[in-house]
Write an enzyme that holds these catalytic residues in place. Sequence first.
Site, mmCIF file in Angstrom:
data_model
loop_
_atom_site.group_PDB
_atom_site.id
_atom_site.type_symbol
_atom_site.label_atom_id
_atom_site.label_comp_id
_atom_site.label_asym_id
_atom_site.label_seq_id
_atom_site.Cartn_x
_atom_site.Cartn_y
_atom_site.Cartn_z
ATOM 1 N N ASP A 138 -5.551 5.032 -5.204
ATOM 2 C CA ASP A 138 -6.197 5.795 -4.133
ATOM 3 C C ASP A 138 -6.634 7.178 -4.651
ATOM 4 O OD1 ASP A 138 -7.141 6.393 -1.601
ATOM 5 O OD2 ASP A 138 -5.270 5.927 -0.569
ATOM 6 N N LYS B 213 -3.577 -0.744 -6.771
ATOM 7 C CA LYS B 213 -4.562 -0.070 -5.939
ATOM 8 C C LYS B 213 -4.403 1.432 -6.172
ATOM 9 C CE LYS B 213 -6.014 0.681 -1.133
ATOM 10 N NZ LYS B 213 -5.898 0.232 0.267
ATOM 11 N N ASP C 139 0.858 -1.194 0.000
ATOM 12 C CA ASP C 139 0.000 0.000 0.000
ATOM 13 C C ASP C 139 0.893 1.242 0.000
ATOM 14 O OD1 ASP C 139 -2.190 1.952 1.074
ATOM 15 O OD2 ASP C 139 -3.301 0.096 0.764
ATOM 16 N N ASP C 140 0.425 2.322 0.565
ATOM 17 C CA ASP C 140 1.135 3.611 0.525
ATOM 18 C C ASP C 140 2.509 3.499 1.218
ATOM 19 O OD1 ASP C 140 1.625 6.281 0.055
ATOM 20 O OD2 ASP C 140 -0.105 7.031 1.171
ATOM 21 N N ARG D 53 -13.791 0.511 -3.567
ATOM 22 C CA ARG D 53 -14.118 0.761 -2.165
ATOM 23 C C ARG D 53 -15.321 1.688 -2.055
ATOM 24 N NH1 ARG D 53 -10.035 1.194 1.352
ATOM 25 N NH2 ARG D 53 -11.633 2.263 2.570
ATOM 26 N N ASP E 260 -12.064 3.574 5.355
ATOM 27 C CA ASP E 260 -11.088 2.523 5.696
ATOM 28 C C ASP E 260 -11.541 1.696 6.895
ATOM 29 O OD1 ASP E 260 -9.464 3.601 3.762
ATOM 30 O OD2 ASP E 260 -7.808 4.093 5.121
#
Length: 414
Positions: free
Chosen positions: A164, A162, A86-87, A221, A225
């Site tokens: 965002d 992914k 992820d990030d 999504r 979160d």
Amino acid sequence: MIMETKRWTNNVLALLLVTIQCSSGLDNGLALTPPMGWLTWERFRCNTDCVNRPDDCISESLIKAMANLMAKEGYLQAGYQYIIIDDCWLASERDLNGLLQPDPDRFPSGIAALADYVHQLGLKFGIYVDFGVRTCGGYPGSEFYLQLDANTFAHWGVDYVKFDGCNSDPSDMDFGYEAFGLFLNKTGRPMVYSCEWPVYQQFAGLKPNYASIQRTCNLWRNHADISDEWSSVSSIIDYYGANINNLANFAKPGAWNDPDMLVIGNYGLSYEQSRVQMAMWAIMASPLLMSTDLRSISPEYKFLLLNSRLIAINQDPLGIQGQRILKINGTFVEVWSRPVLPKGSYAIAFLQLINPGNPTLVSVQAREIGLTATGGYSFTDSFTGQPAGTYGPDDMLKLLINPNGVVLFTAIPM
Ligand SMILES: *[C@@H]1O[C@H](CO)[C@@H](O)[C@H](O)[C@H]1NC(C)=O
Ligand SMILES: *[C@@H]1O[C@H](CO)[C@@H](O)[C@H](O)[C@H]1NC(C)=O
């Protein structure tokens, strides 16, 4: 700035092309069942402090350690295929050619080498970037670099992206997410496309165009979160139960609602509550993305994540998202149902999100929960695999449901 504007114009032109070319939807051949894997975020967040916390900072050694365990400890065999960063993997700036680059101290071998390592274990490799100018963690984002970044990922051997939405304008997302999808496609490398498009639009008070999202993304999504606590997990389940924007109807092979990661094996959920998350992610046809430390997970949680009957419900080829069909009067118990194979069968969950203090006895007639086949049904407990009786449409099911607990069956017509 002029440069950037020109890039942006190119993106928009490319998008016009995509709208003309493909009205039939995302056709990358991927995610025909909900993606399964492991993702850094919920457990490891944006920890970049490898000096003081070398074992749990976002780094190539963390990814290699988890990938090794996925391959050796039965996770890959059970279907958990993607390992996704992820990030916070990026260096603070792009390189001199404008390319994304990983943090050199934490990813000294580079991303292509890490992807190779993962591939050699039989796993697939996923990565993260952001539609805005900066990621949520403040690293370089893809705005104005959509095509370049898609090409970089393909070049590195990425299998899953992914995407965002921090630091961008949610009203740009309708064309921006489509444009990035087009550029992913144009690389010729199939990459699962995970979008955060609807959740940011909802935060901004916009109504997401789910028809367009379903055509563009493999998963998306809808909700804030997840965090490692019951209130988060139960509010997500309740959100899907209310079926906001009719979103269950948009799930199908290749296209899934994403209620976010499995937090099973961490600090916040009891065992009962962990059973609920696993059961409901199966019923809701949700991506199964673990985010836990596979080096130290306790055996009972590992066993839950590897339950082959729950995974089979999750991965049912029909790809129909289960829905809440009944709230049992006078109790906190609700019933969810998901059509699965063989034809005419259902996975059925009795769920109690609220804790009334002790187990609740419920009785309900089979036909009240949609079990109307005159020949009746044979029940199996999905957690244990044990036979759980046969019921005709007029028979009463009598069940004890634990506080924050779930009972999950498959019902197959006889
Ligand atoms: C790109 O899109 C076309 C048309 O929808 C599809 O046939 C092809 O498989 C896609 N390729 C990739 C790499 O996603
Ligand atoms: C629900 O329960 C209440 C009391 O427990 C009862 O008065 C009511 O008739 C019930 N409603 C239905 C639809 O069964």
